[in-house]
Design a protein around this motif. Structure first.
Motif, PDB file in Angstrom:
ATOM      1  N   MET A  94      -2.423   0.823  -8.599  1.00  0.00           N
ATOM      2  CA  MET A  94      -2.286   0.573  -7.172  1.00  0.00           C
ATOM      3  C   MET A  94      -1.483  -0.715  -6.982  1.00  0.00           C
ATOM      4  SD  MET A  94      -5.227   0.465  -4.259  1.00  0.00           S
ATOM      5  CE  MET A  94      -5.493   2.212  -4.381  1.00  0.00           C
ATOM      6  N   THR A  95      -0.670  -0.751  -5.953  1.00  0.00           N
ATOM      7  CA  THR A  95       0.113  -1.944  -5.650  1.00  0.00           C
ATOM      8  C   THR A  95      -0.560  -2.724  -4.518  1.00  0.00           C
ATOM      9  OG1 THR A  95       1.465  -0.836  -3.984  1.00  0.00           O
ATOM     10  CG2 THR A  95       2.268  -0.755  -6.270  1.00  0.00           C
ATOM     11  N   PRO A  96      -0.195  -4.002  -4.354  1.00  0.00           N
ATOM     12  CA  PRO A  96      -0.771  -4.760  -3.232  1.00  0.00           C
ATOM     13  C   PRO A  96      -0.481  -4.106  -1.876  1.00  0.00           C
ATOM     14  CG  PRO A  96       0.258  -6.267  -4.788  1.00  0.00           C
ATOM     15  CD  PRO A  96       0.608  -4.860  -5.233  1.00  0.00           C
ATOM     16  N   PHE A  97       0.739  -3.618  -1.680  1.00  0.00           N
ATOM     17  CA  PHE A  97       1.081  -2.952  -0.422  1.00  0.00           C
ATOM     18  C   PHE A  97       0.270  -1.670  -0.261  1.00  0.00           C
ATOM     19  CE2 PHE A  97       3.444  -0.042   2.265  1.00  0.00           C
ATOM     20  CZ  PHE A  97       3.764  -0.841   3.352  1.00  0.00           C
ATOM     21  N   GLY A  98       0.186  -0.870  -1.321  1.00  0.00           N
ATOM     22  CA  GLY A  98      -0.562   0.376  -1.267  1.00  0.00           C
ATOM     23  C   GLY A  98      -2.035   0.158  -0.964  1.00  0.00           C
ATOM     24  N   ALA A  99      -2.611  -0.868  -1.566  1.00  0.00           N
ATOM     25  CA  ALA A  99      -4.028  -1.173  -1.319  1.00  0.00           C
ATOM     26  C   ALA A  99      -4.247  -1.576   0.136  1.00  0.00           C
ATOM     27  CB  ALA A  99      -4.491  -2.280  -2.254  1.00  0.00           C
ATOM     28  N   ARG A 100      -3.354  -2.406   0.668  1.00  0.00           N
ATOM     29  CA  ARG A 100      -3.494  -2.847   2.060  1.00  0.00           C
ATOM     30  C   ARG A 100      -3.272  -1.691   3.026  1.00  0.00           C
ATOM     31  NH1 ARG A 100      -5.837  -4.980   5.973  1.00  0.00           N
ATOM     32  NH2 ARG A 100      -4.627  -6.178   7.441  1.00  0.00           N
ATOM     33  N   LEU A 127       2.617   6.197  -2.706  1.00  0.00           N
ATOM     34  CA  LEU A 127       2.792   4.802  -2.302  1.00  0.00           C
ATOM     35  C   LEU A 127       1.455   4.063  -2.366  1.00  0.00           C
ATOM     36  CD1 LEU A 127       4.984   2.862  -1.250  1.00  0.00           C
ATOM     37  CD2 LEU A 127       4.359   3.562   1.059  1.00  0.00           C
ATOM     38  N   GLU A 128       0.405   4.688  -1.856  1.00  0.00           N
ATOM     39  CA  GLU A 128      -0.922   4.065  -1.886  1.00  0.00           C
ATOM     40  C   GLU A 128      -1.443   3.880  -3.307  1.00  0.00           C
ATOM     41  OE1 GLU A 128      -3.846   5.965   0.566  1.00  0.00           O
ATOM     42  OE2 GLU A 128      -2.816   5.415   2.427  1.00  0.00           O
ATOM     43  N   HIS A 129      -1.127   4.818  -4.189  1.00  0.00           N
ATOM     44  CA  HIS A 129      -1.647   4.761  -5.558  1.00  0.00           C
ATOM     45  C   HIS A 129      -0.747   4.002  -6.525  1.00  0.00           C
ATOM     46  CE1 HIS A 129      -4.167   8.019  -3.984  1.00  0.00           C
ATOM     47  NE2 HIS A 129      -5.052   7.534  -4.827  1.00  0.00           N
ATOM     48  N   GLY A 130       0.374   3.478  -6.047  1.00  0.00           N
ATOM     49  CA  GLY A 130       1.247   2.691  -6.906  1.00  0.00           C
ATOM     50  C   GLY A 130       2.164   3.499  -7.789  1.00  0.00           C
ATOM     51  N   HIS A 131       2.379   4.761  -7.432  1.00  0.00           N
ATOM     52  CA  HIS A 131       3.285   5.606  -8.209  1.00  0.00           C
ATOM     53  C   HIS A 131       4.695   5.600  -7.639  1.00  0.00           C
ATOM     54  CE1 HIS A 131      -0.108   6.937 -10.511  1.00  0.00           C
ATOM     55  NE2 HIS A 131      -0.715   7.376  -9.422  1.00  0.00           N
ATOM     56  N   ARG A 132       4.887   4.902  -6.542  1.00  0.00           N
ATOM     57  CA  ARG A 132       6.210   4.747  -5.933  1.00  0.00           C
ATOM     58  C   ARG A 132       6.505   3.262  -5.834  1.00  0.00           C
ATOM     59  NH1 ARG A 132       9.368   9.282  -5.129  1.00  0.00           N
ATOM     60  NH2 ARG A 132      10.471   7.961  -3.695  1.00  0.00           N
TER      61      ARG A 132
END
Length: 121
Positions: free
Chosen positions: A1-7, A36-41
C-alpha cells in the motif's frame, strides 16, 4: 500500500463511499482505483489528485497533504547511489533487500531519522 492509497481508502471508508461509486465519480475503472489503493499502481496524475480533492471537499492543508502523499507513493523506487559513499550504497541495497521484513516500528524509526535531516536549499 502507498501513502496516497492508504489515505484515499481511509477517506472513502470514512465517508461511506464504495470503490465503484468513487471510480464512477473520478471517471476511472474500479480496478484502477483498487490498484491505486493497494499500491499496485504508481503515483496518480495531478489531475486525478485534483479530482479526489474536489470529490472529498479537501482544501488548503488537507489538499496539499494529498499532493505530498502522492509524491511519496511510487511503489517501485530506484535509488541512485552513484557518487555516494560505499556505506550509502550498502544501505540502499540492504533496504531494498530487507524492507519487506521490517516491522512497522522499525519503519517508523527510519522515517523519523529521515524527517530529522535538514531540507536541501
Amino acid at each position: 500500500m502507498t501513502p496516497f492509497g492508504a489515505r484515499l481508502r481511509a477517506l472513502r471508508e470514512a465517508r461511506g463511499v464504495s470503490q465503484a461509486e468513487l471510480a464512477r465519480a473520478l471517471h476511472v475503472s474500479p480496478a484502477y482505483l483498487s490498484a491505486l489503493e493497494h499500491g499496485h499502481r504508481g503515483r496518480p496524475s495531478p489531475g486525478l489528485i485534483h479530482q479526489v480533492n474536489e470529490y472529498f471537499g479537501l482544501i488548503w492543508d488537507d489538499a496539499e497533504e494529498m499532493v505530498r502523499l502522492a509524491r511519496l507513493s511510487h511503489p517501485r523506487v530506484v535509488v541512485d547511489t552513484a557518487g555516494l559513499s560505499a556505506g550509502a550504497t550498502e544501505l540502499a541495497n540492504r533496504l531494498a533487500r530487507e524492507i519487506r521484513r521490517l516491522p512497522p516500528d522499525a519503519i517508523a524509526a527510519l522515517n523519523a531519522v529521515l524527517d530529522a535531516v535538514p531540507p536541501e536549499g
